[in-house]
Design a protein around this motif. Structure first.
Motif, PDB file in Angstrom:
ATOM      1  N   GLY A   1      24.670 -28.975  72.764  1.00  0.00           N
ATOM      2  CA  GLY A   1      24.490 -27.493  72.578  1.00  0.00           C
ATOM      3  C   GLY A   1      25.531 -26.892  73.495  1.00  0.00           C
ATOM      4  O   GLY A   1      26.269 -25.581  72.661  1.00  0.00           O
ATOM      5  N   GLU A   2      26.111 -27.199  74.271  1.00  0.00           N
ATOM      6  CA  GLU A   2      27.429 -26.479  74.866  1.00  0.00           C
ATOM      7  C   GLU A   2      28.569 -26.765  74.005  1.00  0.00           C
ATOM      8  O   GLU A   2      29.352 -25.699  73.829  1.00  0.00           O
ATOM      9  CB  GLU A   2      27.568 -27.059  76.227  1.00  0.00           C
ATOM     10  CG  GLU A   2      26.479 -26.652  77.299  1.00  0.00           C
ATOM     11  CD  GLU A   2      26.750 -27.538  78.710  1.00  0.00           C
ATOM     12  OE1 GLU A   2      27.574 -28.400  78.708  1.00  0.00           O
ATOM     13  OE2 GLU A   2      25.950 -27.238  79.491  1.00  0.00           O
ATOM     14  N   ARG A   3      28.741 -27.640  73.403  1.00  0.00           N
ATOM     15  CA  ARG A   3      29.875 -28.147  72.525  1.00  0.00           C
ATOM     16  C   ARG A   3      29.755 -27.240  71.359  1.00  0.00           C
ATOM     17  O   ARG A   3      30.824 -26.721  70.699  1.00  0.00           O
ATOM     18  CB  ARG A   3      30.155 -29.569  72.263  1.00  0.00           C
ATOM     19  CG  ARG A   3      31.337 -29.883  71.381  1.00  0.00           C
ATOM     20  CD  ARG A   3      31.559 -31.176  70.853  1.00  0.00           C
ATOM     21  NE  ARG A   3      32.680 -31.312  70.009  1.00  0.00           N
ATOM     22  CZ  ARG A   3      33.079 -32.124  69.181  1.00  0.00           C
ATOM     23  NH1 ARG A   3      32.186 -33.272  69.352  1.00  0.00           N
ATOM     24  NH2 ARG A   3      34.090 -31.966  68.565  1.00  0.00           N
ATOM     25  N   LEU A   4      28.688 -27.157  70.716  1.00  0.00           N
ATOM     26  CA  LEU A   4      28.213 -26.393  69.648  1.00  0.00           C
ATOM     27  C   LEU A   4      28.761 -25.037  69.749  1.00  0.00           C
ATOM     28  O   LEU A   4      29.359 -24.380  69.058  1.00  0.00           O
ATOM     29  CB  LEU A   4      26.946 -26.559  69.078  1.00  0.00           C
ATOM     30  CG  LEU A   4      26.211 -25.556  68.263  1.00  0.00           C
ATOM     31  CD1 LEU A   4      26.990 -25.978  66.697  1.00  0.00           C
ATOM     32  CD2 LEU A   4      24.733 -25.711  68.071  1.00  0.00           C
ATOM     33  N   GLU A   5      28.300 -24.308  70.805  1.00  0.00           N
ATOM     34  CA  GLU A   5      28.877 -23.185  71.259  1.00  0.00           C
ATOM     35  C   GLU A   5      30.282 -22.809  71.201  1.00  0.00           C
ATOM     36  O   GLU A   5      30.800 -21.742  70.689  1.00  0.00           O
ATOM     37  CB  GLU A   5      28.118 -22.553  72.325  1.00  0.00           C
ATOM     38  CG  GLU A   5      26.591 -22.332  72.345  1.00  0.00           C
ATOM     39  CD  GLU A   5      25.948 -22.001  73.775  1.00  0.00           C
ATOM     40  OE1 GLU A   5      26.792 -21.453  74.605  1.00  0.00           O
ATOM     41  OE2 GLU A   5      24.771 -21.795  73.889  1.00  0.00           O
ATOM     42  N   ARG A   6      30.827 -23.841  72.045  1.00  0.00           N
ATOM     43  CA  ARG A   6      32.428 -23.825  71.996  1.00  0.00           C
ATOM     44  C   ARG A   6      32.937 -23.666  70.705  1.00  0.00           C
ATOM     45  O   ARG A   6      33.906 -23.000  70.241  1.00  0.00           O
ATOM     46  CB  ARG A   6      32.863 -24.677  72.845  1.00  0.00           C
ATOM     47  CG  ARG A   6      32.524 -24.622  74.441  1.00  0.00           C
ATOM     48  CD  ARG A   6      33.306 -25.432  75.134  1.00  0.00           C
ATOM     49  NE  ARG A   6      33.200 -27.157  74.753  1.00  0.00           N
ATOM     50  CZ  ARG A   6      32.508 -27.907  75.232  1.00  0.00           C
ATOM     51  NH1 ARG A   6      31.636 -27.573  76.215  1.00  0.00           N
ATOM     52  NH2 ARG A   6      32.550 -29.125  74.851  1.00  0.00           N
ATOM     53  N   GLU A   7      32.478 -24.794  69.820  1.00  0.00           N
ATOM     54  CA  GLU A   7      33.196 -24.949  68.471  1.00  0.00           C
ATOM     55  C   GLU A   7      33.097 -23.844  67.493  1.00  0.00           C
ATOM     56  O   GLU A   7      33.791 -23.489  66.710  1.00  0.00           O
ATOM     57  CB  GLU A   7      32.667 -26.155  67.741  1.00  0.00           C
ATOM     58  CG  GLU A   7      33.020 -27.474  68.443  1.00  0.00           C
ATOM     59  CD  GLU A   7      34.275 -27.876  68.401  1.00  0.00           C
ATOM     60  OE1 GLU A   7      35.160 -27.437  67.398  1.00  0.00           O
ATOM     61  OE2 GLU A   7      34.795 -28.731  69.125  1.00  0.00           O
ATOM     62  N   VAL A   8      31.891 -23.251  67.552  1.00  0.00           N
ATOM     63  CA  VAL A   8      31.627 -22.110  66.638  1.00  0.00           C
ATOM     64  C   VAL A   8      32.248 -20.930  67.139  1.00  0.00           C
ATOM     65  O   VAL A   8      32.873 -20.059  66.272  1.00  0.00           O
ATOM     66  CB  VAL A   8      29.887 -21.877  66.775  1.00  0.00           C
ATOM     67  CG1 VAL A   8      29.554 -20.477  66.046  1.00  0.00           C
ATOM     68  CG2 VAL A   8      29.162 -22.954  66.023  1.00  0.00           C
ATOM     69  N   GLU A   9      32.167 -20.572  68.416  1.00  0.00           N
ATOM     70  CA  GLU A   9      33.009 -19.462  69.002  1.00  0.00           C
ATOM     71  C   GLU A   9      34.436 -19.490  68.850  1.00  0.00           C
ATOM     72  O   GLU A   9      35.120 -18.854  68.338  1.00  0.00           O
ATOM     73  CB  GLU A   9      32.865 -19.386  70.319  1.00  0.00           C
ATOM     74  CG  GLU A   9      31.414 -19.012  70.853  1.00  0.00           C
ATOM     75  CD  GLU A   9      31.406 -18.627  72.430  1.00  0.00           C
ATOM     76  OE1 GLU A   9      32.127 -18.795  73.040  1.00  0.00           O
ATOM     77  OE2 GLU A   9      30.197 -18.483  72.871  1.00  0.00           O
ATOM     78  N   LEU A  10      34.954 -20.855  68.877  1.00  0.00           N
ATOM     79  CA  LEU A  10      36.391 -20.912  68.633  1.00  0.00           C
ATOM     80  C   LEU A  10      36.666 -20.784  67.066  1.00  0.00           C
ATOM     81  O   LEU A  10      37.941 -20.102  66.650  1.00  0.00           O
ATOM     82  CB  LEU A  10      36.937 -22.411  68.900  1.00  0.00           C
ATOM     83  CG  LEU A  10      38.389 -22.822  68.987  1.00  0.00           C
ATOM     84  CD1 LEU A  10      39.138 -21.890  69.739  1.00  0.00           C
ATOM     85  CD2 LEU A  10      38.594 -24.181  69.266  1.00  0.00           C
ATOM     86  N   ALA A  11      35.955 -21.348  66.204  1.00  0.00           N
ATOM     87  CA  ALA A  11      36.123 -21.151  64.789  1.00  0.00           C
ATOM     88  C   ALA A  11      35.922 -19.786  64.407  1.00  0.00           C
ATOM     89  O   ALA A  11      36.884 -19.284  63.671  1.00  0.00           O
ATOM     90  CB  ALA A  11      35.191 -22.046  63.905  1.00  0.00           C
ATOM     91  N   ALA A  12      35.286 -18.997  64.861  1.00  0.00           N
ATOM     92  CA  ALA A  12      34.926 -17.597  64.638  1.00  0.00           C
ATOM     93  C   ALA A  12      36.070 -16.958  64.957  1.00  0.00           C
ATOM     94  O   ALA A  12      36.560 -15.823  64.093  1.00  0.00           O
ATOM     95  CB  ALA A  12      33.745 -17.169  64.972  1.00  0.00           C
ATOM     96  N   ARG A  13      36.653 -16.960  66.102  1.00  0.00           N
ATOM     97  CA  ARG A  13      38.014 -16.410  66.376  1.00  0.00           C
ATOM     98  C   ARG A  13      39.043 -16.663  65.802  1.00  0.00           C
ATOM     99  O   ARG A  13      39.846 -15.891  65.432  1.00  0.00           O
ATOM    100  CB  ARG A  13      38.299 -16.808  68.093  1.00  0.00           C
ATOM    101  CG  ARG A  13      39.391 -16.069  68.617  1.00  0.00           C
ATOM    102  CD  ARG A  13      39.364 -16.234  70.022  1.00  0.00           C
ATOM    103  NE  ARG A  13      39.540 -17.669  70.507  1.00  0.00           N
ATOM    104  CZ  ARG A  13      40.785 -18.444  70.567  1.00  0.00           C
ATOM    105  NH1 ARG A  13      41.927 -17.747  70.083  1.00  0.00           N
ATOM    106  NH2 ARG A  13      41.063 -19.687  70.953  1.00  0.00           N
TER     107      ARG A  13
END
Length: 418
Positions: free
Chosen positions: A55-67
């Motif tokens: 879950g923590e990696r998911l949040e990092r990956e999604v936030e990075l992709a959106a940015r």
């Protein structure tokens, strides 16, 4: 309607985003290959008692992709402004434009809420049983004036495997079983040899979208016609296996797209991710006129059965090519974004009225701030689904079977589970 030519262009230059995207030198396919190889080793998987780490990696990956996506948007717009006019298939109207809020409000008050736009949408439902398959297709017109219902039409198709009896009872049975065997492989209701075949989903969809567009052409009396989907769908241009469908569609679309001209078509989605990326790069109340649609029809024809001698002898190949030249060069592919939180969307309009069309579609879509999709199409959809409610058709079919002495015989297993 306001002339958009003075206020529409957005001449402001935007600063490009940060260049630090990480993984320098790696393409998306490289990183996917790396991820895949790591996944082949179960030691790299996460055990059930450590799922929080996923879950923590998911949040990092999604936030990075959106940015990263957001940082790329100004660069995309900058390239568009510099290259659209000279791009392949560009129109004299190609460019990136900005609407002022007052223009959008005027389009709402003077055009949409004045009832000058009518939308069409359709629905279809299939009830399949062993002895008969029933397909119901409904189409509705809707506007913001009056009671909102500009008219509705419906049609039903029936497929029977037992078409007729002949004197040879054994041959009847053989033919009957042969039709059942072919049912899953059939591609149209009747082939070009006029022999009965199954009702394919493609043919039913083609009839529905033909009805939507024909309804806009023949039944609507409003100046502007708003449709769901593309203006020249694949199912209509190729005829879905029926030459008469293709010829009728080409004639109808010529009248709607080239003679009437005041149309807007908005698809729910398209497969071209480049166009979707461009749409999402726009700022609120911006739109871009990209190119003509000659290439869309080219993709339908190139390498298809239309290039075979049979279709050339029938004149269909020549008719499609003529339509490609005439309509493809005038119907334009465009994108817009209605609000800051809505995704970018695609729309199609005639070259002569594309800027008026942009005002209308953005104004109507702005009524749904989060969706950014034309509200009038959604109303037409809800009206149609309410009038041609699918559950009613299924209930009627099974009630009739029950009265015929077969209340359970033709029900699927799942429908009889307690």
């Amino acid at each position: 309607m306001d002339d958009p030519r003075d206020p529409r262009r957005d001449a402001t230059s935007e600063t490009a985003g940060n260049d630090d995207f990480g993984n320098e030198g790696l393409t998306s396919s490289d990183t996917l290959e790396l991820e895949f190889r790591e996944a082949l080793n179960l030691a790299n998987w996460t055990s059930g008692n450590r799922l929080q780490e996923l879950g923590e990696r998911l949040e990092r990956e999604v936030e990075l992709a959106a940015r990263h996506e957001s940082e790329m948007a100004p660069r995309v717009l900058d390239i568009l402004r510099r290259n659209l006019a000279s791009a392949e298939g560009a129109s004299v109207e190609s460019g990136v434009f900005q609407l002022k809020p007052e223009i959008v409000l005027n389009a709402l008050r003077n055009v949409l809420f004045n009832g000058l736009v009518e939308a069409s949408d359709g629905t279809r439902v299939t009830v399949a049983t062993l002895p008969v398959t029933v397909v119901q297709i409904g189409v509705c017109l809707t506007s913001y004036s009056g009671d909102g219902d500009g008219g509705s039409i419906g049609h039903r198709l029936f497929r029977h495997d037992i078409m007729r009896r002949n004197s040879a009872a054994e041959q009847d049975v053989i033919d009957f079983l042969g039709r059942r065997r072919r049912r899953g492989m059939d591609t149209s209701a009747y082939g070009d040899d006029d022999q009965p075949m199954g009702i394919s989903d493609m043919l039913c969809r083609a009839l529905m979208i033909y009805g939507e567009r024909a309804m806009l052409l023949e039944r609507s009396e409003r100046p502007w016609r708003l449709g769901h989907g593309g203006p020249m769908p694949h199912e209509l241009i190729v005829g879905s296996g029926r030459k008469e469908m293709a010829f009728a569609s080409l004639e109808m679309l010529r009248k709607l797209l080239l003679d009437h001209k005041r149309f807007i078509f908005v698809p729910s989605e398209i497969s071209d991710q480049t166009v979707v990326t461009i749409a999402n790069s726009l700022q609120p109340l911006q739109y871009a006129v990209l190119r003509d649609t000659t290439d869309i029809i080219e993709n339908y024809v190139q390498g298809s059965s239309y290039e075979r001698p049979h279709y050339k002898r029938s004149g269909l190949y020549q008719a499609v090519r003529s339509f490609q030249v005439d309509a493809g060069s005038k119907v334009l592919l465009c994108v817009y974004r209605a609000s800051a939180i809505a995704p970018g969307r695609v729309f199609y309009a005639h070259e002569d009225h594309v800027h008026e069309a942009a005002q209308i579609v953005i104004a109507d879509a702005a009524l749904q701030e989060s969706r950014g999709f034309p509200n009038l199409i959604d109303i037409a959809d809800r009206t149609c689904r309410g009038m041609f409610e699918p559950g009613g058709l299924s209930a009627q079919v099974h009630a009739t079977l029950a009265r015929s002495g077969s209340p359970f015989r033709f029900l699927e297993e799942r429908r009889t589970r307690p």
